[in-house]
Scaffold this motif. Sequence first.
Motif, short mmCIF file in Angstrom:
data_model
loop_
_atom_site.label_atom_id
_atom_site.label_comp_id
_atom_site.label_asym_id
_atom_site.label_seq_id
_atom_site.Cartn_x
_atom_site.Cartn_y
_atom_site.Cartn_z
N PRO A 4 -5.42 0.53 -6.16
CA PRO A 4 -5.44 -0.88 -6.26
C PRO A 4 -3.99 -1.37 -6.96
O PRO A 4 -3.30 -2.38 -6.48
N ARG A 5 -3.45 -0.50 -7.83
CA ARG A 5 -2.39 -0.82 -8.53
C ARG A 5 -1.30 -0.78 -7.34
O ARG A 5 -0.05 -1.72 -7.58
N VAL A 6 -1.31 0.34 -6.58
CA VAL A 6 -0.26 0.55 -5.66
C VAL A 6 -0.31 -0.54 -4.60
O VAL A 6 0.68 -1.12 -4.32
N ALA A 7 -1.44 -0.80 -4.11
CA ALA A 7 -1.55 -1.77 -3.34
C ALA A 7 -1.23 -3.22 -3.65
O ALA A 7 -0.82 -4.12 -2.78
N GLY A 8 -1.26 -3.37 -5.09
CA GLY A 8 -1.07 -4.48 -5.52
C GLY A 8 0.44 -4.82 -6.00
O GLY A 8 0.82 -5.75 -6.34
N GLY A 9 1.24 -3.76 -5.65
CA GLY A 9 2.87 -3.72 -5.98
C GLY A 9 3.09 -3.62 -7.44
O GLY A 9 4.25 -3.65 -7.95
N LYS A 10 2.09 -3.16 -8.13
CA LYS A 10 2.34 -2.84 -9.52
C LYS A 10 2.61 -1.55 -10.05
O LYS A 10 3.13 -1.42 -11.21
N LEU A 11 2.52 -0.57 -9.13
CA LEU A 11 2.91 0.87 -9.53
C LEU A 11 3.54 1.34 -8.32
O LEU A 11 3.07 1.44 -7.11
N LYS A 12 4.97 1.62 -8.82
CA LYS A 12 5.71 2.42 -7.67
C LYS A 12 5.97 4.15 -7.92
O LYS A 12 5.56 4.34 -9.28
N LEU A 13 5.80 4.96 -7.14
CA LEU A 13 5.64 6.20 -7.06
C LEU A 13 6.60 6.96 -6.39
O LEU A 13 7.71 6.45 -5.63
N ALA A 14 6.67 8.09 -6.68
CA ALA A 14 7.99 8.98 -6.15
C ALA A 14 7.40 10.36 -6.12
O ALA A 14 6.20 10.91 -6.90
N PHE A 15 7.80 11.48 -5.28
CA PHE A 15 7.09 12.72 -5.20
C PHE A 15 8.42 13.82 -5.37
O PHE A 15 9.32 13.77 -4.50
#
Lengths: 398, 382
Positions: free
Chosen positions: B112-123
């Motif tokens: 939900p945090r990714v979907a809400g734009g609150k959490l950016k990730l990288a791999f």
Amino acid sequence: MDLNFTKEEIAFRDEARHFFRTAIPESIRAKVAEGEGLTRDDMITAQRILNARGWATPNWPVEWGGQDWSPVQVYLYQDEMQQANCPSPIAFNTSMVGPVIAQFGNEEMKRRFLPATANADIFWCQGFSEPGSGSDLASLRTKAERKGDKYIVNGQKIWTTLAQYADWIFCLVRTDPAAKQQEGISFLLIDMKTPGITVRPIVTMDGGREVNEVFFDNVEVPAENLVGRENKGWDYAKFLLGNERTGIARVGNSKAKIARIKELAALEFAGEQPLIQNARFLEKLAAVEVELKALEMTQLRVVSDERKLEKGKQNPASSILKLKGSVIQQQLTELLMEVVGPYVMPYQREFDGKNEPIVGPEYATEAAPMYFNYRKVSIYGGSNEIQRNIIAKAILGL
Amino acid sequence: MDFDLSEDQRLLKESVDRFITDQYGFEQRKKYMREPAGYNPAMWDQITEIGLLGLPFEDTLGGFGGGGVETAIVMEAFGRGLVLEPYFATVILGGGLLRRAAPEATLGALAPRVAGGKLKLAFGHVERHSRYDLADVTTTARKDGSGYVLNGAKSVVIHGDAADKILLTARTGGERRDRAGIGLFMVDPTSPGVARRGYPTQDGLRAAEITLDNVRVSAGDVLNDNALPLIEHVVDEAIAALCAEAVGAMQVMQDLTLEYLKTRKQFGRPIGSFQVLQHRSVDMLVALEQARSMALFAAVMAEETNPIERRKAISAAKVQIGRSARHLGQEAIQLHGGIGMTNEYAVGHYFKRVTMIDQMFGDADTHLAFLARHGGLFGRAA
């Protein structure tokens, strides 16, 4: 979006697969697989088997023996036929003159020719190209002069495939020398037994005898053999050439060739290993497989789109089918020759009719001739350069 | 069999296309690139609002359960706009890894945090000597109580400098190239022992070098201690997404080139009237249509559960896209002539992006070799 075939489509595919692999004699299919030329009897036998089931002319109007299949069914029919190494119905009959007569001929002409054409009781050949009119087809000069109820035909056709087998020839002839090039051409049906016709073979570099010159010297043709209207032949020719859109990629044929290449690569050795384990060879083959898979997907896109397109409209993707399909076919004959190795060298047509054993493995004999012969596929039916001209104009608007 | 989009897919396509047309013109993009982050946070907010960040997640997690086709729709449009925001890193890679490789509780907390734009990730998966081998992992994970201690380094982590959390591989056991013993961990880049150096990539996006010096990871941040097959599936999905992005970029190069051929005059006429250029643009069209076909194939096959069939199909697509993009891109520059060389004009930027896409997750030759080793696509298996 669903790339799976429906249950009905799969059932149809299985039915086609079974039919092509059981009804068409193994001896004929083996010749196709090996690239060996078919005899006239082979072609007629295969076509009559198809026709007995109504499968020689699925693209024709239903009242004349067509099938009213969906584009997907047409695709599956062609793909299975080609993969089974079943000879395609004689193209001159079923995808060229047949549809033209069905579309533009009068009722009497249809009754006279269509059933016999479907059943290969008439073997047709195509009289389009002339020595001075290849890519520039509309410049053709073979002329037909109307005299009473006859046309008098004089001139020469060239590259006439299988004219030596043909009972009849459909010709583009000039009926109005004064008109603009495209507007003075008519579409005429001529019995090859008519006095004044001479067929002379042209031997191609593979040693094969497929193409001919056909000479017309004061050949009398009944006026009733004119298709449609006088001087409208160019329109009919365009209809004929635009008719086959999807089969032209010959994806099924290329799949069969890949299967064959892999089969033979397991028998031939490069050092300690069979060629099928040689990384460099496999990568060359895989590169063509990728292009073929892409072409198959492109063809399916065109097929899927055909249901929605208005008649006469063209999906831009369809224009690349011949261009890419021809090159892939050529690349595969090249690989097939490379698989065979030194045994491609003996020219074994030398032994035709003589009671001598062949040199090397049986599969080697046609590898080089097929490679040489397949250079034609980027030349016939409008060379790839002409295709590019057409695409540049019609699709890219250049 | 049909290639039609469903009603939902059509609506998705309309809204993404509209976003790109309205917000992602080439001149607008130039401004976004000059922002301190290297992308425009306002665009990130818009992408969030359209709902695209929830693509891979179920609706209970704030997403819309999109698959390969939905991903391709979004990425093709993003390819047309050369989108700078960390969407691919956050949603396709990060979201994909959460969905396929993380425990349900972690997914439930983070999606939900990714979907809400609150959490950016990288791999992070590339190491100095690994090239494209996902199993070549020397970064170590040593068990420490209920968590792990990580040591090593990850290179060219796409959008690693923008990420709030970095997912990365580290070896929990086995030898350097063993397929077993590869864990997936979530690291906070601000935690002790993590060093991060961000930089621009050739195509105007961003990446980072990450070094790990005795970095402690708590049990909750251990996503999976033996994750390679799952990571491979996510990477296959990511490759399919890149294929679609490349097709979008190629389409723009083709359009720009045709437009140029029709308007640029030399020798008193449009250069598109010259046959030599006509034929070359037809060959560009062939390359584009073949690539489009394989991008579709990849989009559908990304969901295939038989791993070898899936990987062969994805490899075939990556080969086609790599070859097509190189040919079309080089020709696009050549047919433009001098103007195509400039930084000011658009075509070079598209060329750079497709060139970088070929270098991600295996170039055309790497994938061709994989495909060849596994018997190709047709006929009898080797």
